[in-house]
Scaffold this motif. Structure first.
Motif, PDB file in Angstrom:
ATOM      1  N   ALA A  50       0.842  -1.202   0.000  1.00 49.95           N
ATOM      2  CA  ALA A  50       0.000   0.000   0.000  1.00 49.95           C
ATOM      3  C   ALA A  50       0.872   1.244   0.000  1.00 49.95           C
ATOM      4  O   ALA A  50       1.961   1.250   0.582  1.00 49.95           O
ATOM      5  CB  ALA A  50      -0.909   0.014   1.222  1.00 49.95           C
ATOM      6  N   PRO A  51       0.396   2.302  -0.647  1.00 52.58           N
ATOM      7  CA  PRO A  51       1.108   3.574  -0.559  1.00 52.58           C
ATOM      8  C   PRO A  51       1.026   4.132   0.856  1.00 52.58           C
ATOM      9  O   PRO A  51       0.133   3.769   1.631  1.00 52.58           O
ATOM     10  CB  PRO A  51       0.363   4.474  -1.554  1.00 52.58           C
ATOM     11  CG  PRO A  51      -0.907   3.794  -1.879  1.00 52.58           C
ATOM     12  CD  PRO A  51      -0.807   2.373  -1.471  1.00 52.58           C
ATOM     13  N   CYS A  52       1.972   5.014   1.185  1.00 42.18           N
ATOM     14  CA  CYS A  52       1.938   5.675   2.491  1.00 42.18           C
ATOM     15  C   CYS A  52       2.550   7.058   2.367  1.00 42.18           C
ATOM     16  O   CYS A  52       3.279   7.338   1.429  1.00 42.18           O
ATOM     17  CB  CYS A  52       2.674   4.849   3.549  1.00 42.18           C
ATOM     18  SG  CYS A  52       4.460   4.818   3.334  1.00 42.18           S
ATOM     19  N   ARG A  53       2.221   7.927   3.314  1.00 41.49           N
ATOM     20  CA  ARG A  53       2.854   9.254   3.424  1.00 41.49           C
ATOM     21  C   ARG A  53       3.866   9.132   4.554  1.00 41.49           C
ATOM     22  O   ARG A  53       3.544   9.294   5.726  1.00 41.49           O
ATOM     23  CB  ARG A  53       1.808  10.323   3.727  1.00 41.49           C
ATOM     24  CG  ARG A  53       2.357  11.746   3.843  1.00 41.49           C
ATOM     25  CD  ARG A  53       2.671  12.320   2.483  1.00 41.49           C
ATOM     26  NE  ARG A  53       3.168  13.687   2.534  1.00 41.49           N
ATOM     27  CZ  ARG A  53       2.394  14.767   2.371  1.00 41.49           C
ATOM     28  NH1 ARG A  53       1.088  14.646   2.215  1.00 41.49           N
ATOM     29  NH2 ARG A  53       2.933  15.977   2.382  1.00 41.49           N
ATOM     30  N   ALA A  54       5.091   8.782   4.216  1.00 39.42           N
ATOM     31  CA  ALA A  54       6.114   8.541   5.225  1.00 39.42           C
ATOM     32  C   ALA A  54       6.754   9.853   5.680  1.00 39.42           C
ATOM     33  O   ALA A  54       7.130  10.687   4.858  1.00 39.42           O
ATOM     34  CB  ALA A  54       7.192   7.608   4.664  1.00 39.42           C
ATOM     35  N   ILE A  55       6.860   9.995   6.995  1.00 39.11           N
ATOM     36  CA  ILE A  55       7.518  11.191   7.570  1.00 39.11           C
ATOM     37  C   ILE A  55       8.503  10.775   8.647  1.00 39.11           C
ATOM     38  O   ILE A  55       8.349   9.742   9.288  1.00 39.11           O
ATOM     39  CB  ILE A  55       6.492  12.185   8.149  1.00 39.11           C
ATOM     40  CG1 ILE A  55       5.719  11.556   9.312  1.00 39.11           C
ATOM     41  CG2 ILE A  55       5.542  12.712   7.093  1.00 39.11           C
ATOM     42  CD1 ILE A  55       4.957  12.555  10.164  1.00 39.11           C
ATOM     43  N   LEU A  56       9.516  11.610   8.814  1.00 35.49           N
ATOM     44  CA  LEU A  56      10.476  11.473   9.907  1.00 35.49           C
ATOM     45  C   LEU A  56      10.416  12.723  10.758  1.00 35.49           C
ATOM     46  O   LEU A  56      10.396  13.850  10.226  1.00 35.49           O
ATOM     47  CB  LEU A  56      11.895  11.283   9.384  1.00 35.49           C
ATOM     48  CG  LEU A  56      12.243   9.943   8.749  1.00 35.49           C
ATOM     49  CD1 LEU A  56      13.631   9.992   8.119  1.00 35.49           C
ATOM     50  CD2 LEU A  56      12.167   8.827   9.770  1.00 35.49           C
ATOM     51  N   VAL A  57      10.403  12.551  12.066  1.00 31.48           N
ATOM     52  CA  VAL A  57      10.406  13.674  13.006  1.00 31.48           C
ATOM     53  C   VAL A  57      11.752  13.700  13.697  1.00 31.48           C
ATOM     54  O   VAL A  57      12.192  12.681  14.265  1.00 31.48           O
ATOM     55  CB  VAL A  57       9.273  13.541  14.037  1.00 31.48           C
ATOM     56  CG1 VAL A  57       9.299  14.724  15.006  1.00 31.48           C
ATOM     57  CG2 VAL A  57       7.911  13.433  13.355  1.00 31.48           C
ATOM     58  N   GLU A  58      12.411  14.851  13.636  1.00 33.37           N
ATOM     59  CA  GLU A  58      13.709  15.012  14.286  1.00 33.37           C
ATOM     60  C   GLU A  58      13.527  14.963  15.801  1.00 33.37           C
ATOM     61  O   GLU A  58      12.610  15.583  16.349  1.00 33.37           O
ATOM     62  CB  GLU A  58      14.306  16.366  13.871  1.00 33.37           C
ATOM     63  CG  GLU A  58      15.775  16.501  14.071  1.00 33.37           C
ATOM     64  CD  GLU A  58      16.286  17.749  13.376  1.00 33.37           C
ATOM     65  OE1 GLU A  58      17.138  17.636  12.488  1.00 33.37           O
ATOM     66  OE2 GLU A  58      15.819  18.862  13.727  1.00 33.37           O
ATOM     67  N   LEU A  59      14.399  14.236  16.463  1.00 35.54           N
ATOM     68  CA  LEU A  59      14.313  14.092  17.911  1.00 35.54           C
ATOM     69  C   LEU A  59      15.285  15.040  18.600  1.00 35.54           C
ATOM     70  O   LEU A  59      16.367  15.317  18.091  1.00 35.54           O
ATOM     71  CB  LEU A  59      14.622  12.643  18.307  1.00 35.54           C
ATOM     72  CG  LEU A  59      13.669  11.580  17.714  1.00 35.54           C
ATOM     73  CD1 LEU A  59      14.183  10.189  18.040  1.00 35.54           C
ATOM     74  CD2 LEU A  59      12.259  11.769  18.237  1.00 35.54           C
ATOM     75  N   ASP A  60      14.895  15.510  19.779  1.00 38.12           N
ATOM     76  CA  ASP A  60      15.780  16.404  20.567  1.00 38.12           C
ATOM     77  C   ASP A  60      16.901  15.609  21.193  1.00 38.12           C
ATOM     78  O   ASP A  60      16.748  14.460  21.558  1.00 38.12           O
ATOM     79  CB  ASP A  60      14.964  17.095  21.668  1.00 38.12           C
ATOM     80  CG  ASP A  60      13.912  18.031  21.094  1.00 38.12           C
ATOM     81  OD1 ASP A  60      14.161  18.576  20.003  1.00 38.12           O
ATOM     82  OD2 ASP A  60      12.869  18.209  21.738  1.00 38.12           O
TER      83      ASP A  60
END
Length: 198
Positions: free
Chosen positions: A188-198
């Motif tokens: 399946a398609p996805c909207r992949a995101i990465l969140v920068e961690l502190d």
């Protein structure tokens, strides 16, 4: 907080050779006869940025709606590699990620023009990772992807293919790559995101 969108735009995305490309159909546009814009689309489950379920290569494997969401959501480690990834390369990546702790070794994203070899796939399978992501439209060699897919999907490792990591530095992030819930789907398609961690 910085968020990296690591997904391809669907209608201009990369397509694996032989797969159909996404198509968009305009059904209506705002006018005196229509109160809204409305469109439909058709695409292969493996166009652009997408998740492979075990069922993609395994007849009795889990379908995309059966794959646990924790596999594609959680801490992830981004590393860079170009060329064919050997077993030694895979072991070195796992060693770095494991030293960080906090489950970063469970989700590995490979930046660069990497091709995962069957031997590297064995290492990832033995390590019991949840997810392996790469920038190519297929995780193994494009001309012979089956063996690598069978090893990884056979170990119930979710494959996140076609991601865009050119603007993402190596390091630790929070990943959300939840696939669209397609009942019985091989991917399946996805909207992949990465969140920068502190």
């Amino acid at each position: 907080m910085r968020i990296y969108d690591i997904s391809q735009e669907v209608f201009g995305c990369n397509v694996f050779p032989g797969d159909p490309a996404p198509e968009k159909e305009i059904l209506s546009v705002i006018s005196k006869d229509s109160p809204c814009n409305l469109s439909a689309f058709r695409m292969c489950a493996h166009n652009g940025t997408h998740v492979d379920a075990p069922y993609h290569f395994l007849q009795k494997g889990k379908t995309i709606d059966q794959v646990e969401l924790e596999k594609s959501i959680g801490n992830a480690y981004v590393t860079e590699h170009n060329g064919i990834m050997t077993a030694q390369d895979a072991a070195a990546i796992m060693g770095k990620a494991r030293r960080i702790g906090r489950d970063f070794e469970k989700r590995i994203l490979i930046k660069g023009k990497a091709v995962v070899s069957a031997e590297a796939a064995d290492v990832f399978a033995e390590e019991g990772i949840f997810l392996l992501g790469n920038e190519s439209q297929t995780v193994g060699p494009e001309d012979a992807p089956m063996e690598v897919h069978l090893k990884l999907l056979g170990a119930e490792i979710v494959l996140l293919e076609g991601i865009c990591l050119d603007k993402v530095p190596e390091g630790c992030y929070f990943l959300n790559a939840a696939p669209i819930n397609l009942g019985g789907g091989d991917g399946a398609p996805c909207r992949a995101i990465l969140v920068e961690l502190d």
